[in-house]
Design a protein around this motif. Structure first.
Motif, PDB file in Angstrom:
ATOM      1  N   LEU A  73      46.358  38.495  46.803  1.00 25.80           N
ATOM      2  CA  LEU A  73      46.131  37.327  47.929  1.00 25.80           C
ATOM      3  C   LEU A  73      46.860  35.815  47.303  1.00 25.80           C
ATOM      4  CD1 LEU A  73      45.989  37.898  51.303  1.00 25.80           C
ATOM      5  CD2 LEU A  73      44.010  36.660  50.820  1.00 25.80           C
ATOM      6  N   THR A  74      48.407  35.886  48.257  1.00 26.70           N
ATOM      7  CA  THR A  74      48.808  34.547  48.431  1.00 26.70           C
ATOM      8  C   THR A  74      48.159  33.444  49.194  1.00 26.70           C
ATOM      9  OG1 THR A  74      50.910  34.672  48.075  1.00 26.70           O
ATOM     10  CG2 THR A  74      50.939  33.058  48.414  1.00 26.70           C
ATOM     11  N   GLN A  75      47.312  32.684  48.369  1.00 27.94           N
ATOM     12  CA  GLN A  75      46.674  31.334  48.964  1.00 27.94           C
ATOM     13  C   GLN A  75      47.295  30.140  48.763  1.00 27.94           C
ATOM     14  OE1 GLN A  75      43.563  31.626  49.588  1.00 27.94           O
ATOM     15  NE2 GLN A  75      43.324  33.548  48.963  1.00 27.94           N
ATOM     16  N   GLY A  76      47.093  28.755  49.743  1.00 27.82           N
ATOM     17  CA  GLY A  76      48.056  27.707  50.272  1.00 27.82           C
ATOM     18  C   GLY A  76      47.015  27.105  51.185  1.00 27.82           C
ATOM     19  N   SER A  77      47.421  26.001  51.313  1.00 28.99           N
ATOM     20  CA  SER A  77      47.338  24.862  52.834  1.00 28.99           C
ATOM     21  C   SER A  77      46.597  26.342  53.953  1.00 28.99           C
ATOM     22  CB  SER A  77      47.534  24.320  53.529  1.00 28.99           C
ATOM     23  OG  SER A  77      48.526  24.169  53.702  1.00 28.99           O
ATOM     24  N   TYR A  78      45.769  25.364  54.619  1.00 29.84           N
ATOM     25  CA  TYR A  78      45.004  25.949  55.547  1.00 29.84           C
ATOM     26  C   TYR A  78      46.053  26.672  56.876  1.00 29.84           C
ATOM     27  CZ  TYR A  78      40.843  24.885  53.911  1.00 29.84           C
ATOM     28  OH  TYR A  78      39.450  24.133  53.492  1.00 29.84           O
ATOM     29  N   ILE A  79      47.315  25.489  56.762  1.00 29.77           N
ATOM     30  CA  ILE A  79      48.209  26.031  57.652  1.00 29.77           C
ATOM     31  C   ILE A  79      49.241  27.295  56.719  1.00 29.77           C
ATOM     32  CG2 ILE A  79      48.442  24.165  59.070  1.00 29.77           C
ATOM     33  CD1 ILE A  79      51.092  23.898  57.496  1.00 29.77           C
ATOM     34  N   SER A  80      49.533  27.465  56.210  1.00 31.35           N
ATOM     35  CA  SER A  80      49.824  29.201  55.455  1.00 31.35           C
ATOM     36  C   SER A  80      49.617  30.347  55.870  1.00 31.35           C
ATOM     37  CB  SER A  80      49.178  29.296  53.844  1.00 31.35           C
ATOM     38  OG  SER A  80      49.991  30.146  53.084  1.00 31.35           O
ATOM     39  N   GLY A  81      50.631  30.922  56.355  1.00 31.79           N
ATOM     40  CA  GLY A  81      50.828  32.072  57.192  1.00 31.79           C
ATOM     41  C   GLY A  81      50.812  32.198  58.576  1.00 31.79           C
ATOM     42  N   GLU A  82      50.905  30.884  59.141  1.00 33.87           N
ATOM     43  CA  GLU A  82      50.944  30.481  60.190  1.00 33.87           C
ATOM     44  C   GLU A  82      52.260  30.609  61.359  1.00 33.87           C
ATOM     45  OE1 GLU A  82      47.885  30.489  62.920  1.00 33.87           O
ATOM     46  OE2 GLU A  82      46.607  29.519  61.304  1.00 33.87           O
ATOM     47  N   ILE A  83      52.844  31.665  61.391  1.00 35.55           N
ATOM     48  CA  ILE A  83      53.765  32.019  61.479  1.00 35.55           C
ATOM     49  C   ILE A  83      54.282  32.032  62.612  1.00 35.55           C
ATOM     50  CG2 ILE A  83      54.790  33.266  59.761  1.00 35.55           C
ATOM     51  CD1 ILE A  83      54.605  35.884  61.264  1.00 35.55           C
ATOM     52  N   THR A 110      38.838  25.392  61.595  1.00 34.75           N
ATOM     53  CA  THR A 110      39.098  25.686  62.894  1.00 34.75           C
ATOM     54  C   THR A 110      39.548  24.494  63.676  1.00 34.75           C
ATOM     55  OG1 THR A 110      39.328  27.552  64.346  1.00 34.75           O
ATOM     56  CG2 THR A 110      37.193  27.188  63.275  1.00 34.75           C
ATOM     57  N   LEU A 111      40.223  25.267  65.040  1.00 32.21           N
ATOM     58  CA  LEU A 111      40.499  24.311  65.708  1.00 32.21           C
ATOM     59  C   LEU A 111      39.055  24.208  66.776  1.00 32.21           C
ATOM     60  CD1 LEU A 111      44.406  23.898  66.265  1.00 32.21           C
ATOM     61  CD2 LEU A 111      43.037  21.894  65.705  1.00 32.21           C
ATOM     62  N   SER A 112      38.795  25.784  66.768  1.00 28.89           N
ATOM     63  CA  SER A 112      37.684  25.715  68.158  1.00 28.89           C
ATOM     64  C   SER A 112      36.463  25.350  67.079  1.00 28.89           C
ATOM     65  CB  SER A 112      37.011  27.250  68.335  1.00 28.89           C
ATOM     66  OG  SER A 112      36.204  27.594  68.393  1.00 28.89           O
ATOM     67  N   SER A 113      35.560  24.977  68.167  1.00 30.10           N
ATOM     68  CA  SER A 113      34.110  24.635  68.434  1.00 30.10           C
ATOM     69  C   SER A 113      33.151  25.625  68.605  1.00 30.10           C
ATOM     70  CB  SER A 113      33.450  23.271  69.212  1.00 30.10           C
ATOM     71  OG  SER A 113      33.433  23.979  70.610  1.00 30.10           O
ATOM     72  N   ASN A 114      34.033  27.109  68.147  1.00 33.30           N
ATOM     73  CA  ASN A 114      32.563  28.115  68.573  1.00 33.30           C
ATOM     74  C   ASN A 114      31.851  28.270  67.095  1.00 33.30           C
ATOM     75  OD1 ASN A 114      32.916  28.722  71.496  1.00 33.30           O
ATOM     76  ND2 ASN A 114      34.935  29.584  70.546  1.00 33.30           N
ATOM     77  N   GLY A 167      31.532  41.274  52.470  1.00 36.30           N
ATOM     78  CA  GLY A 167      32.689  40.298  53.091  1.00 36.30           C
ATOM     79  C   GLY A 167      32.605  40.001  55.367  1.00 36.30           C
ATOM     80  N   VAL A 168      33.019  38.731  55.366  1.00 33.26           N
ATOM     81  CA  VAL A 168      33.010  38.356  56.965  1.00 33.26           C
ATOM     82  C   VAL A 168      34.576  37.709  56.617  1.00 33.26           C
ATOM     83  CG1 VAL A 168      32.708  37.088  58.360  1.00 33.26           C
ATOM     84  CG2 VAL A 168      30.984  37.089  56.483  1.00 33.26           C
ATOM     85  N   ALA A 169      34.981  38.511  57.713  1.00 30.60           N
ATOM     86  CA  ALA A 169      36.080  38.160  58.000  1.00 30.60           C
ATOM     87  C   ALA A 169      36.709  37.171  60.220  1.00 30.60           C
ATOM     88  CB  ALA A 169      36.977  39.585  59.083  1.00 30.60           C
ATOM     89  N   LEU A 170      36.942  36.329  58.993  1.00 32.45           N
ATOM     90  CA  LEU A 170      36.913  35.198  60.859  1.00 32.45           C
ATOM     91  C   LEU A 170      38.286  34.540  60.512  1.00 32.45           C
ATOM     92  CD1 LEU A 170      35.795  32.439  56.882  1.00 32.45           C
ATOM     93  CD2 LEU A 170      34.418  33.587  59.496  1.00 32.45           C
ATOM     94  N   PRO A 171      37.823  34.103  62.095  1.00 34.80           N
ATOM     95  CA  PRO A 171      39.029  33.724  63.264  1.00 34.80           C
ATOM     96  C   PRO A 171      39.026  31.848  63.244  1.00 34.80           C
ATOM     97  CG  PRO A 171      37.112  33.422  64.393  1.00 34.80           C
ATOM     98  CD  PRO A 171      36.456  34.077  62.935  1.00 34.80           C
ATOM     99  N   GLY A 172      39.601  32.102  61.754  1.00 37.07           N
ATOM    100  CA  GLY A 172      39.966  30.531  61.253  1.00 37.07           C
ATOM    101  C   GLY A 172      39.789  30.274  59.589  1.00 37.07           C
ATOM    102  N   HIS A 173      40.081  29.769  59.148  1.00 32.91           N
ATOM    103  CA  HIS A 173      39.963  29.817  57.069  1.00 32.91           C
ATOM    104  C   HIS A 173      38.577  29.735  56.913  1.00 32.91           C
ATOM    105  CE1 HIS A 173      44.248  30.692  57.439  1.00 32.91           C
ATOM    106  NE2 HIS A 173      44.501  29.777  58.625  1.00 32.91           N
TER     107      HIS A 173
END
Length: 402
Positions: free
Chosen positions: A231-241, A166-170, A150-156
């Motif tokens: 786990l509730t899924q949605g668009s990439y902005i889902s959860g970005e509170i 992700t907005l990051s180019s890294n 499993g890989v936890a990502l700083p994005g989606h």
């Protein structure tokens, strides 16, 4: 690779449904499984026999479950055989790469982390491959006993092409599909905060309900939501509170809007304000703690808060205020059985207590039980990596039961 389709438990085989139930309810009897899942006792017996034969579950001592108390007869209880399989969890981020190997019960058997170089970030897939192979070599766990990675990502994750959104180019060179091909193992990837929520769901089954919200406050602010065990899924902005508006007249956020919650309560914005304070307020207590604004960390900021620096205190009080309002609103709108808050910031006792009080003040019209189900968790730096291991167990092992 596993791809989330939104069908949830409907995609589970009967064996998968039974195994997932045992994960979440152990120790549990055959009769309880049949009753709660609406399956015939014969079907349950057949599946359980297969799972026992494959050394995935085990029969525990006889015990009085809820149903057998009436008759006074003890029943054989079932539980997961923790060492039946292992899982590897990986968290990647600018500040650290973290790797861990767990058993099926979430016990971390081996872990390590490091601050990645620029080259390791650019060649992220190679870095992950090397870390995974090191874990396997160091522990001596046979590859066929590893349920997946499993890989936890700083994005989606974009499940179609395997890249990170992700907005990051890294992270342009990250690709989950390519990882599967080079490692010859199943890979499941998910946003890092959603992975943290998985850690609560699968490995903390005794206290974590089927419906809960998990909020992480770090460099950004994100919310993951489990509903009916999915786990509730949605668009990439889902959860970005972090990008919901707290004050329309507030500072301009990097997303382009003004007054986002993130601009008040995220670590990155708090540190940005405190570094500005260091430059503009020569009498701030910060000058007695560090010799340069570049040396200011969250720990520095919390130390200045503890010492009573007036402006630092104001910055943190603003963070607590706006975050408390957002959490109370989420609690009202989503009405979860539990709401978890995870943040380094709230390991500071005074801030933790202040946030708890502020949330309660926003929910005075509700039953006291509602505020009691809002929990500020102890901060765990390895939670995302362990959550990625839980993610792999669920998606690559439980969901793949025949």
């Amino acid at each position: 690779m596993y791809m989330e389709t939104g069908e949830g438990v409907d995609r589970l085989t009967t064996s998968g449904r039974i195994l997932r139930y045992i994960f979440r309810r152990q120790p549990v009897s055959r009769s309880e499984i049949a009753r709660h899942l609406g399956l015939s006792p014969a079907m349950v017996t057949t599946v359980i026999s297969s799972l026992i034969e494959n050394n995935i579950i085990t029969e525990l001592e006889k015990s009085l479950d809820k149903e057998s108390k009436a008759s006074g007869r003890k029943r054989l209880m079932l539980g997961i055989r923790a060492n039946a399989k292992y899982s590897i969890g990986v968290e990647i981020g600018i500040e650290h790469f973290r790797f861990c190997l767990t058993d099926l019960s979430g016990n971390v058997l081996k872990q390590f982390s490091y601050v990645p170089t620029r080259e390791q970030i650019i060649n992220v897939n190679i870095s992950i491959e090397q870390g995974v192979l090191k874990l396997i070599e160091d522990t001596g766990v046979p590859r066929d006993r590893v349920a997946g990675i499993g890989v936890a990502l700083p994005g989606h994750l974009d499940p179609l092409d395997g890249h990170m959104v992700t907005l990051s180019s890294n992270w342009v060179n990250f690709n989950a599909h390519a990882l599967e091909e080079t490692l010859h193992m199943g890979v499941a990837a998910e946003n890092n905060v959603r992975s943290m929520a998985y850690q609560k769901y699968l490995f903390d089954y005794k206290t974590c309900p089927e419906n809960f919200v998990f909020i992480h406050v770090g460099v950004g602010i994100f919310c993951a939501n489990f509903t009916a065990g999915q786990l509730t899924q949605g668009s990439y902005i889902s959860g970005e509170i972090g990008h919901t508006i707290s004050n329309p007249d507030g500072p301009r956020c990097e997303c382009g809007k003004s007054g986002c919650l993130q601009t008040y309560a995220s670590e990155s914005w708090i540190l940005q304000k405190i570094r500005t304070l260091y430059r503009t307020a020569p009498h701030s207590l910060l000058h007695g703690l560090v010799s340069s604004e570049d040396d200011i960390t969250l720990e520095t900021a919390l130390a200045a808060y503890s010492l009573g620096d007036e402006i630092v205190t104001h910055i943190f009080h603003d963070a607590v205020r706006y975050l408390g309002i957002a959490i109370a609103n989420i609690s009202i709108i989503m009405n979860p059985q539990k709401l978890y808050i995870h943040s380094r910031m709230f390991q500071h006792t005074l801030l933790r207590d202040e946030l708890q009080r502020y949330i309660e003040s926003q929910l005075t019209f509700l039953d006291k039980h509602c505020t009691e189900e809002i929990n500020i968790l102890d901060f765990d730096s390895s939670r995302a990596a362990a959550g990625a291991a839980a993610l792999a167990i669920d998606r690559l092992f439980i969901y793949r039961q025949p």
